[in-house]
Design a protein around this motif. Structure first.
Motif: not given
Length: 128
Positions: A123, A107-108, A127, A119, A104, A111
């Protein structure tokens, strides 16, 4: 206001007279020691590749949930050495928690550099 940084350098052409650049009584630099104090407003020197990697690993492993990463190899060992289904399930269940948190955060971070649409798609994809 900019931050000030100071460092002690050896003067050009001076051989250090020993490992004592500080006065034993006053704690300040001696004039004859061959050292000078350099004050800079430029900021700290650029960090090396190794220092950046250490800082990144420190950020990863000092998060409280990431202490559960120890269960990743233990879960693999439970499956390989046949420790039983309950221990295998329990160890792998505990291993998923920090892996999901790391995924998480990753990816944040990615993004944030890709723009809002890409982005959001990234996610949504990772996610799930």
């Amino acid at each position: 206001p900019p931050a000030m940084y100071a460092r002690v350098e050896q003067r050009a052409g001076c051989a250090a007279a020993g490992p004592q650049p500080f006065h034993p009584k006053g704690g300040s630099l001696r004039a004859d020691a061959g050292f000078r104090l350099v004050v800079s407003l430029d900021g700290p020197p650029a960090r090396t590749w190794l220092a950046r990697q250490r800082a990144g690993l420190k950020d990863i492993f000092l998060q409280p949930v990431n202490f559960l990463l120890i269960f990743v190899p233990l879960g693999i060992c439970a499956g390989v050495f046949d420790w039983g289904p309950l221990s295998e399930f329990s160890l792998n269940f505990l291993a998923i928690v920090p892996l999901a948190a790391v995924l998480g955060e990753t990816t944040e971070a990615i993004a944030s550099h890709m723009g809002q649409t890409a982005g959001g798609l990234l996610n949504a994809t990772f996610g799930n």
